[in-house]
Structure formats: C-alpha cells, structure tokens
Motif scaffolding. Structure first.
Motif, short mmCIF file in Angstrom:
data_model
loop_
_atom_site.label_atom_id
_atom_site.label_comp_id
_atom_site.label_asym_id
_atom_site.label_seq_id
_atom_site.Cartn_x
_atom_site.Cartn_y
_atom_site.Cartn_z
N GLU A 185 0.83 -1.20 0.00
CA GLU A 185 0.00 0.00 0.00
C GLU A 185 0.87 1.25 0.00
O GLU A 185 1.72 1.43 0.87
N TRP A 186 0.63 2.11 -0.97
CA TRP A 186 1.36 3.37 -1.05
C TRP A 186 0.59 4.48 -0.33
O TRP A 186 1.15 5.23 0.43
N ARG A 187 -0.67 4.58 -0.63
CA ARG A 187 -1.47 5.61 0.02
C ARG A 187 -2.95 5.32 -0.16
O ARG A 187 -3.34 4.54 -1.02
N ARG A 188 -3.75 5.96 0.67
CA ARG A 188 -5.21 5.95 0.53
C ARG A 188 -5.68 7.38 0.46
O ARG A 188 -5.14 8.25 1.17
N SER A 189 -6.69 7.60 -0.32
CA SER A 189 -7.20 8.97 -0.42
C SER A 189 -8.62 8.95 -0.93
O SER A 189 -9.16 7.89 -1.30
N GLY A 190 -9.21 10.13 -0.95
CA GLY A 190 -10.56 10.28 -1.47
C GLY A 190 -10.55 10.94 -2.83
O GLY A 190 -9.66 10.70 -3.65
N LEU A 191 -11.52 11.80 -3.06
CA LEU A 191 -11.66 12.48 -4.34
C LEU A 191 -11.39 13.97 -4.22
O LEU A 191 -11.42 14.54 -3.13
N SER A 192 -11.11 14.58 -5.36
CA SER A 192 -10.98 16.03 -5.46
C SER A 192 -11.82 16.52 -6.63
O SER A 192 -12.33 15.71 -7.43
N LEU A 193 -11.95 17.82 -6.70
CA LEU A 193 -12.61 18.46 -7.83
C LEU A 193 -11.62 19.34 -8.56
O LEU A 193 -10.85 20.08 -7.93
N LEU A 194 -11.62 19.26 -9.87
CA LEU A 194 -10.92 20.24 -10.71
C LEU A 194 -12.00 21.09 -11.36
O LEU A 194 -12.92 20.55 -11.97
N THR A 195 -11.89 22.39 -11.22
CA THR A 195 -12.99 23.25 -11.68
C THR A 195 -12.49 24.47 -12.44
O THR A 195 -11.38 24.97 -12.19
N ASN A 196 -13.31 24.93 -13.38
CA ASN A 196 -13.07 26.20 -14.06
C ASN A 196 -14.01 27.28 -13.56
O ASN A 196 -14.03 28.40 -14.10
N LEU A 197 -14.80 26.95 -12.53
CA LEU A 197 -15.71 27.95 -11.96
C LEU A 197 -14.91 28.96 -11.14
O LEU A 197 -14.01 28.58 -10.39
N PRO A 198 -15.24 30.25 -11.23
CA PRO A 198 -14.51 31.26 -10.46
C PRO A 198 -14.78 31.13 -8.96
O PRO A 198 -15.81 30.57 -8.55
N PRO A 199 -13.88 31.65 -8.13
CA PRO A 199 -14.03 31.54 -6.67
C PRO A 199 -15.34 32.12 -6.13
O PRO A 199 -15.83 31.66 -5.10
N ASP A 200 -15.90 33.11 -6.82
CA ASP A 200 -17.15 33.67 -6.29
C ASP A 200 -18.32 32.70 -6.48
O ASP A 200 -19.31 32.76 -5.74
N ARG A 201 -18.21 31.77 -7.44
CA ARG A 201 -19.25 30.76 -7.63
C ARG A 201 -18.96 29.48 -6.86
O ARG A 201 -19.87 28.76 -6.48
N SER A 263 -18.91 24.46 -18.12
CA SER A 263 -18.60 25.16 -16.87
C SER A 263 -19.03 24.26 -15.72
O SER A 263 -20.20 23.91 -15.60
N GLY A 264 -18.08 23.88 -14.90
CA GLY A 264 -18.42 23.00 -13.80
C GLY A 264 -17.19 22.46 -13.13
O GLY A 264 -16.15 23.14 -13.06
N ALA A 265 -17.28 21.24 -12.65
CA ALA A 265 -16.19 20.63 -11.90
C ALA A 265 -16.06 19.16 -12.30
O ALA A 265 -17.06 18.48 -12.54
N MET A 266 -14.82 18.71 -12.35
CA MET A 266 -14.54 17.33 -12.74
C MET A 266 -14.09 16.53 -11.53
O MET A 266 -13.20 16.96 -10.78
N LEU A 267 -14.69 15.36 -11.33
CA LEU A 267 -14.29 14.49 -10.23
C LEU A 267 -13.02 13.73 -10.62
O LEU A 267 -12.96 13.09 -11.68
N VAL A 268 -12.00 13.81 -9.77
CA VAL A 268 -10.74 13.10 -9.99
C VAL A 268 -10.28 12.51 -8.66
O VAL A 268 -10.78 12.87 -7.59
#
Length: 340
Positions: A185-201, A263-268
């Motif tokens: 086992e190297w590591r365990r982790s969850g998910l992140s989002l990669l997004t092009n939405l601006p910080p105000d949204r 426009s949105g977020a990608m699950l990675v």
C-alpha cells in the motif's frame, strides 16, 4: 477413454509441426495462401506446400482434407475437419506458449508488469534499480499499460505478474476484494474536484460530498470515479447528480473544462488533484483544485499501490526478478509516498 502412450500416436500425426499448425491458422485468418504468405513473410509456394502436406496427412488420418481450393481470387474453403483442427491448433499452440511462459516466469527469465497512467513514473524509477541485474541475467521485462478496471483480471489470468495502480475499496468489502492478492500500500485517499468555476461561484479549498448534486459535474463513465459514485449513490447515480458531461478519459475532461465549453467541476482522485495543484499535470493547467470532504455512503477510498498474486513471491527466491522489483518499488514508496 484411455489416453494413448507416446508410442501409440500415428506417425503421420507426429510428423505435423507447430509451424504447420501456425500456417493453418494464418491461412484461416487471411483467407488465402497468398494472404497468409504475406503475413508470414514467405513465398506463396512455401505456404501452399505446407497446406498440401497437411491435406494429405489428415485425409489419411481422418478421411477428409482440411482446405479445399476455390479458384483464383477466392478464399480457401475449410472443411468441417479443417475448422475443427484450426481450433485445436489454436488451443495447442496457446497451451504450449502458456507453458513456456510459465516456465520462464518460474525460472526468472521473464516478468510481465502492468501500470496505470499515473503510476508509470514510479515503476520506471524502480526499474532503474534492477535493470543491471535483469540485463546480466537476460530477464525479459515487459511493461504494459493497464486500465484500472482490468487490474485484478490481468493478475488473476496470469497475463501480468505485478501491477502498479489504484483500486477502490469500500468499508465492509475490502478484505474479500484483496484476499487473493499481496498488496504494497502506497497511500489511501478520497476524491478532489478540478474546476473552471470562479471563486465567487465555488469558493474555498474544499467542498462537501453531500453538496455534489448541486454542481454541474464532469464524470468518467467507468473506472475509479464510477465505482466511487456507485458506492455513494447507487448504480443510478446519474439520476441523482447533475452530469454536465460524461467522459471516457481524464484528458478529455481537462480539455472540456479548459476550453470553457463546459462550466463545472470534474471528479478526480486526490492524487490527480494534488498533481494538478502542484503544476505536475500541465494538461490540467489553469484549473483550481478543491478537496472533497465527508462521505455520502459507506466509507470509500482509493488505494494506490503495488499488487501481485498472493503467495507467489514466497514461492520464489529473494533474487527472483519479481522479488527484486518488489523491493525496488518498496524503496520508491518510501521516497515518494512517505515524504513529509
């Protein structure tokens, strides 16, 4: 039915070579002796001579030729006996090739390794540590790209001896899933989002898993992300989420978001999110990374590591190529994954 001893096999059958069996198979696939000759890099007359020899042999043994000529420009016609023996030839050559491969693997003459897209670098670094020993001993190291969904299948069928990659483990199911395999086992982790939405949204550095349904999402059709979403939301997760785009490969999702078409977020996976945030993933440049926190369903994680069939390493000496590479990958795990 008793199996005949070697002295009982017909002489004509024993005179049939594996090369003749291969020729029979290739003629069946190519359709003509000319097409087979081109594939094999031979003269057509050489291929036709082998066909004629096999026709005489099996006409005497079985009462029917294998291949009938159909005239210029037409595919050869395989008789019922010919069709049956083509399949037998495939099995025979396949079993012999598999047996030779098993013997070479047991004796440390060959090693088949798989890696997913994002673990290739770790494998290559480890290979550098063992390349001198492998070269001195004539070890044939084969490296293959493997999709996450095929990882265990290729180990189970012995197509691969070791895989560097990721699997999704779910609370309550992990022990049964991993039981047939030895895992570094190297590591365990969850998910992140990669997004092009601006910080105000989409403000902040993290996002609650329970709020995912309100975001326009780019999701992979299968693989790790699909398993995560199935664990959290069930097989009908598409009806519970706002899916702006469904993709087959992560790179396509990066391009969609960077182009602004979606426009949105990608699950990675979190590892991909960290690589993007650190600038180690140029194709995701310009996208922000947010960590997904919390759970929606049972605890689900991405387990990144090295996998091989359980018990196989113990059957080999310490200097076997599989054990040497395993040790080298262990060094890489300390260097890359256990760093502060």
């Amino acid at each position: 039915m008793a199996v005949p001893g070697p002295e009982q096999y017909p002489t004509e059958l024993l005179d049939t070579t594996m090369d003749q069996l291969r020729t029979l198979i290739v003629v069946h696939e190519a359709g003509t002796a000319l097409g087979a000759a081109r594939r094999l890099g031979r003269e057509q007359s050489s291929v036709q001579k082998q066909l004629d020899t096999m026709n005489r042999t099996f006409a005497a043994l079985c009462g029917e030729e294998l291949v009938l000529k159909q005239g210029r420009g037409r595919d050869a016609l395989f008789t019922a006996t010919g069709e049956a023996l083509v399949e037998l030839a495939r099995r025979t050559l396949g079993e012999w090739a598999g047996g030779v491969h098993d013997a070479r693997r047991r004796l440390g003459r060959t090693l088949s390794v798989g890696t997913t897209r994002y673990t290739l670098g770790f494998l290559l670094d480890a290979v550098e540590h063992v390349s001198e020993d492998n070269e001195r001993e004539g070890v044939d190291l084969k490296v293959t790209h493997v999709r996450t969904g095929d990882l265990f299948t290729k180990l189970r069928t012995q197509e691969l001896d070791l895989v560097c990659g990721s699997v999704v483990v779910t609370e309550g199911e992990e022990a049964e899933l991993l039981a047939p395999y030895e895992v570094m086992e190297w590591r365990r982790s969850g998910l992140s989002l990669l997004t092009n939405l601006p910080p105000d949204r989409l403000p902040g550095a993290s996002f609650s898993a329970r709020d995912l349904p309100r975001l326009p999402l780019v999701v992979s059709a299968g693989g790790l992300i699909g398993r995560f979403l199935t664990s959290w939301y069930g097989s009908d997760y598409r009806q519970k989420l706002t899916v702006a785009a469904e993709i087959e490969a992560a790179h396509y999702g990066f391009e969609l978001l960077r182009s602004g078409v979606v426009s949105g977020a990608m699950l990675v996976t979190r590892g991909v999110g960290e690589a993007a945030a650190d600038g180690r993933l140029p194709e995701a440049g310009g996208l922000r990374t947010l960590e997904i926190v919390g759970e929606v369903g049972p605890r689900t994680e991405v387990l990144v590591g090295v996998f091989t069939r359980r018990g196989e390493r113990d059957a080999y000496p310490p200097d076997h190529p599989l054990n040497r590479l395993w040790e080298a990958l262990s060094w890489e795990s300390e260097r890359w994954w256990l760093r502060p």
